[in-house]
Design a protein around this motif. Structure first.
Motif, PDB file in Angstrom:
ATOM      1  N   SER A   1       0.792  -1.240   0.045  1.00 15.88           N
ATOM      2  CA  SER A   1       0.135   0.096  -0.016  1.00 15.88           C
ATOM      3  C   SER A   1       0.827   1.085   0.016  1.00 15.88           C
ATOM      4  N   ALA A   2       0.151   2.476  -0.459  1.00 18.49           N
ATOM      5  CA  ALA A   2       0.836   3.728  -0.594  1.00 18.49           C
ATOM      6  C   ALA A   2       1.231   4.193   0.970  1.00 18.49           C
ATOM      7  N   VAL A   3       2.339   5.068   0.989  1.00 17.12           N
ATOM      8  CA  VAL A   3       2.636   5.841   2.234  1.00 17.12           C
ATOM      9  C   VAL A   3       2.555   7.191   1.948  1.00 17.12           C
ATOM     10  N   TYR A   4       2.939   7.958   3.053  1.00 18.89           N
ATOM     11  CA  TYR A   4       2.666   9.381   2.737  1.00 18.89           C
ATOM     12  C   TYR A   4       4.064  10.165   2.991  1.00 18.89           C
ATOM     13  N   ILE A   5       4.447  11.013   2.301  1.00 21.83           N
ATOM     14  CA  ILE A   5       5.560  11.944   2.348  1.00 21.83           C
ATOM     15  C   ILE A   5       5.163  12.973   3.262  1.00 21.83           C
ATOM     16  N   ASN A   6       5.580  13.054   4.606  1.00 24.84           N
ATOM     17  CA  ASN A   6       4.960  14.106   5.592  1.00 24.84           C
ATOM     18  C   ASN A   6       5.734  15.254   5.625  1.00 24.84           C
ATOM     19  N   SER A   7       7.001  15.175   5.170  1.00 21.58           N
ATOM     20  CA  SER A   7       7.917  16.444   5.262  1.00 21.58           C
ATOM     21  C   SER A   7       8.989  16.350   4.431  1.00 21.58           C
ATOM     22  N   ALA A   8       9.584  17.209   3.797  1.00 25.87           N
ATOM     23  CA  ALA A   8      10.609  17.398   3.020  1.00 25.87           C
ATOM     24  C   ALA A   8      11.541  18.466   3.095  1.00 25.87           C
ATOM     25  N   ALA A   9      13.010  18.147   3.247  1.00 25.86           N
ATOM     26  CA  ALA A   9      13.905  19.213   3.507  1.00 25.86           C
ATOM     27  C   ALA A   9      15.329  19.031   2.547  1.00 25.86           C
ATOM     28  N   CYS A  10      15.817  19.825   1.998  1.00 26.98           N
ATOM     29  CA  CYS A  10      16.780  19.792   0.966  1.00 26.98           C
ATOM     30  C   CYS A  10      17.864  20.792   1.119  1.00 26.98           C
ATOM     31  N   ILE A  11      19.067  20.438   1.193  1.00 23.76           N
ATOM     32  CA  ILE A  11      20.462  21.222   1.163  1.00 23.76           C
ATOM     33  C   ILE A  11      20.811  20.989  -0.483  1.00 23.76           C
ATOM     34  N   SER A  12      21.001  22.007  -1.215  1.00 19.45           N
ATOM     35  CA  SER A  12      21.548  21.829  -2.646  1.00 19.45           C
ATOM     36  C   SER A  12      21.990  23.046  -3.034  1.00 19.45           C
TER      37      SER A  12
ATOM     38  N   TRP B   1      28.642  18.646 -12.553  1.00 22.97           N
ATOM     39  CA  TRP B   1      28.444  17.852 -11.175  1.00 22.97           C
ATOM     40  C   TRP B   1      27.985  18.568 -10.084  1.00 22.97           C
ATOM     41  N   GLY B   2      27.104  18.131  -9.232  1.00 17.45           N
ATOM     42  CA  GLY B   2      26.636  18.607  -8.092  1.00 17.45           C
ATOM     43  C   GLY B   2      26.841  18.044  -6.814  1.00 17.45           C
ATOM     44  N   GLU B   3      25.902  18.468  -5.775  1.00 20.35           N
ATOM     45  CA  GLU B   3      25.965  17.744  -4.686  1.00 20.35           C
ATOM     46  C   GLU B   3      24.957  18.347  -3.774  1.00 20.35           C
ATOM     47  N   GLY B   4      24.646  17.429  -2.576  1.00 25.98           N
ATOM     48  CA  GLY B   4      23.422  17.844  -1.639  1.00 25.98           C
ATOM     49  C   GLY B   4      22.819  16.943  -0.790  1.00 25.98           C
ATOM     50  N   ALA B   5      21.849  17.216   0.142  1.00 23.85           N
ATOM     51  CA  ALA B   5      21.368  16.015   0.903  1.00 23.85           C
ATOM     52  C   ALA B   5      19.829  16.302   0.942  1.00 23.85           C
ATOM     53  N   SER B   6      18.913  15.501   0.959  1.00 19.84           N
ATOM     54  CA  SER B   6      17.668  15.570   0.824  1.00 19.84           C
ATOM     55  C   SER B   6      16.871  14.628   1.956  1.00 19.84           C
ATOM     56  N   PHE B   7      16.092  14.960   2.850  1.00 16.05           N
ATOM     57  CA  PHE B   7      15.611  14.164   3.807  1.00 16.05           C
ATOM     58  C   PHE B   7      14.011  14.282   3.830  1.00 16.05           C
ATOM     59  N   PHE B   8      13.204  13.204   4.346  1.00 10.39           N
ATOM     60  CA  PHE B   8      11.903  13.125   4.011  1.00 10.39           C
ATOM     61  C   PHE B   8      11.509  12.426   5.158  1.00 10.39           C
ATOM     62  N   VAL B   9      10.491  12.557   5.890  1.00 13.52           N
ATOM     63  CA  VAL B   9       9.771  11.813   6.795  1.00 13.52           C
ATOM     64  C   VAL B   9       8.437  11.017   6.064  1.00 13.52           C
TER      65      VAL B   9
ATOM     66  N   ALA C   1      20.953  12.654  -7.019  1.00 17.04           N
ATOM     67  CA  ALA C   1      20.343  14.109  -7.504  1.00 17.04           C
ATOM     68  C   ALA C   1      18.589  13.793  -7.677  1.00 17.04           C
ATOM     69  N   SER C   2      18.121  12.624  -7.513  1.00 14.19           N
ATOM     70  CA  SER C   2      16.699  12.105  -7.328  1.00 14.19           C
ATOM     71  C   SER C   2      16.186  12.660  -6.006  1.00 14.19           C
ATOM     72  N   GLY C   3      17.252  12.921  -5.057  1.00 17.77           N
ATOM     73  CA  GLY C   3      16.509  13.563  -3.889  1.00 17.77           C
ATOM     74  C   GLY C   3      16.052  14.882  -4.144  1.00 17.77           C
ATOM     75  N   PHE C   4      16.795  15.587  -4.948  1.00 15.82           N
ATOM     76  CA  PHE C   4      16.514  16.992  -5.282  1.00 15.82           C
ATOM     77  C   PHE C   4      15.013  16.937  -6.120  1.00 15.82           C
ATOM     78  N   SER C   5      14.961  16.074  -6.969  1.00 18.57           N
ATOM     79  CA  SER C   5      13.594  16.090  -7.963  1.00 18.57           C
ATOM     80  C   SER C   5      12.687  15.543  -7.223  1.00 18.57           C
ATOM     81  N   THR C   6      12.749  14.826  -6.171  1.00 19.60           N
ATOM     82  CA  THR C   6      11.587  14.257  -5.191  1.00 19.60           C
ATOM     83  C   THR C   6      11.396  15.509  -4.313  1.00 19.60           C
ATOM     84  N   PHE C   7      12.328  16.264  -3.852  1.00 19.63           N
ATOM     85  CA  PHE C   7      11.834  17.459  -3.092  1.00 19.63           C
ATOM     86  C   PHE C   7      11.065  18.499  -3.724  1.00 19.63           C
ATOM     87  N   MET C   8      11.274  18.721  -5.176  1.00 14.86           N
ATOM     88  CA  MET C   8      10.718  19.751  -5.959  1.00 14.86           C
ATOM     89  C   MET C   8       9.383  19.112  -6.452  1.00 14.86           C
ATOM     90  N   ALA C   9       9.211  17.771  -6.533  1.00 19.61           N
ATOM     91  CA  ALA C   9       8.009  17.143  -6.882  1.00 19.61           C
ATOM     92  C   ALA C   9       6.851  17.522  -5.686  1.00 19.61           C
TER      93      ALA C   9
END
Length: 353
Positions: free
Chosen positions: A2-13, A205-213, A300-308
């Motif tokens: 079953s689906a779950v929910y993304i309840n928060s999103a934070a990103c350093i990019s 080339w880039g870098e970053g950190a993305s976190f989600f609950v 990099a998909s962390g950034f795209s998920t954050f933007m989505a």
């Protein structure tokens, strides 16, 4: 599952994504070979004595995770799952440099201890005094997607209700030199990069950190429903469309029901052909790209998920991300398609809550 929910999103990019107004101030960059992340003032989040011993990726992840947990209203998650392609490569390089300079003698173990890929998840757990499930995935460009899959399994199996999921990667001098030598990074003579119609190989080339609950239940802070994920290591170009079509069919969706598609165009002429093939399926959808804002890197998909997540919550698409100008009255379904150099293809389906 079953689906779950993304309840928060934070990103350093490489964008100033910790600021509230970043959505309207996104600045594309196509004139330099390497993009550096905009880092916060770490003194506000990490004690200086501890910060001095942390590598850049640990510091970025620590702050991004704090933002994500605070937004979700969670003090201690039921699990911490982190995806990374290169891990703590700064400390790895320092350790190897010590090995060479000291002729393999009298080595201090600190850099070696902190060079392992699971240092990030471990340091976050230490900071939170969290003794729950703690895991790190190292699967190049699909590391975050594997982390999300694990989080879904933990929640569906009743092992957890709130899971902190993150992705992170940093740059190191020696690795960037090697990437330039083997043409992973675009030559200076081929800049500025044309991300959508490139005739040259290599990326910025880039870098970053993305976190989600990620949680079992929808909350007031929910951004999106994490509906499904599909990953494949190798894909022939002619199989691209069937890979996507089968994924949509599995989720009972037709092409025109996908309101926006975020594609990982990187400016590499050899591997971007997959995205061009994929875009042919979605003539009636908003086609978007993001690596001119984040750079290319393993997670990099962390950034795209954050933007989505931001697009679904705000019901607005930044013009700087648009490939075409199809505008749907409501954005319900977003499909994310990414790979790195034609390997490790991933599809992520997010739905509006």
């Amino acid at each position: 599952m079953s689906a779950v929910y993304i309840n928060s999103a934070a990103c350093i990019s490489v964008q100033d994504t910790l600021k509230d107004d970043f959505f309207k101030n996104l600045k594309p960059e196509n004139t330099v070979q390497i993009l550096k992340a905009i880092e916060p003032n770490y003194k506000e989040f990490i004690p200086p004595a501890a910060s001095r011993r942390m590598s850049k990726t640990v510091k970025m992840s620590s702050v991004a995770s704090q933002y994500a947990l605070k937004e979700a209203g969670i003090e201690n998650p039921d699990a911490i799952i982190v995806g990374t392609g290169m891990g703590c490569s700064q400390d790895s390089e320092k350790f190897l440099k010590n090995v060479i300079e000291n002729n393999e003698e009298f080595l201090t173990p600190t850099y070696f201890i902190q060079s392992t890929h699971n240092t990030v998840a471990g340091q976050i757990a230490l900071g939170l005094q969290c003794h729950a499930y703690n895991f790190t995935y190292v699967n190049t460009s699909s590391s975050l997607e594997f982390s999300f899959l694990d989080a879904k399994l933990q929640i569906n199996d009743g092992e957890a209700e709130q899971v902190l999921v993150g992705s992170c990667d940093e740059q190191t001098d020696r690795t960037m030199e090697l990437y330039k030598l083997n043409n992973t990074i675009k030559k200076e003579g081929n800049l500025p990069a044309d991300f959508l119609n490139s005739q040259t190989e290599g990326v910025i080339w880039g870098e970053g950190a993305s976190f989600f609950v990620v949680g079992k239940e929808k909350t007031e802070t929910s951004y999106a429903k994490l509906e499904d994920i599909q990953i494949i290591n190798e894909l022939n170009l002619e199989e691209t469309q069937s890979f996507i079509q089968d994924f949509l069919a599995k989720n009972n969706l037709k092409n025109n029901e996908i309101d926006a598609v975020i594609l990982g165009f990187s400016g590499d002429s050899e591997s971007d052909i997959y995205y061009k093939k994929a875009s042919e399926l979605f003539q009636n959808s908003s086609l978007l790209y993001f690596k001119h804002l984040s750079g290319e890197f393993n997670t990099a998909s962390g950034f795209s998920t954050f933007m989505a997540c931001q697009i679904l919550k705000n019901q607005e698409i930044p013009e700087v991300m648009m490939i075409n100008f199809v505008n749907k009255p409501e954005i319900k379904n977003i499909l994310l398609y990414n790979h790195l150099g034609g390997k490790d293809h991933s599809l992520v389906l997010l739905k509006n809550v």
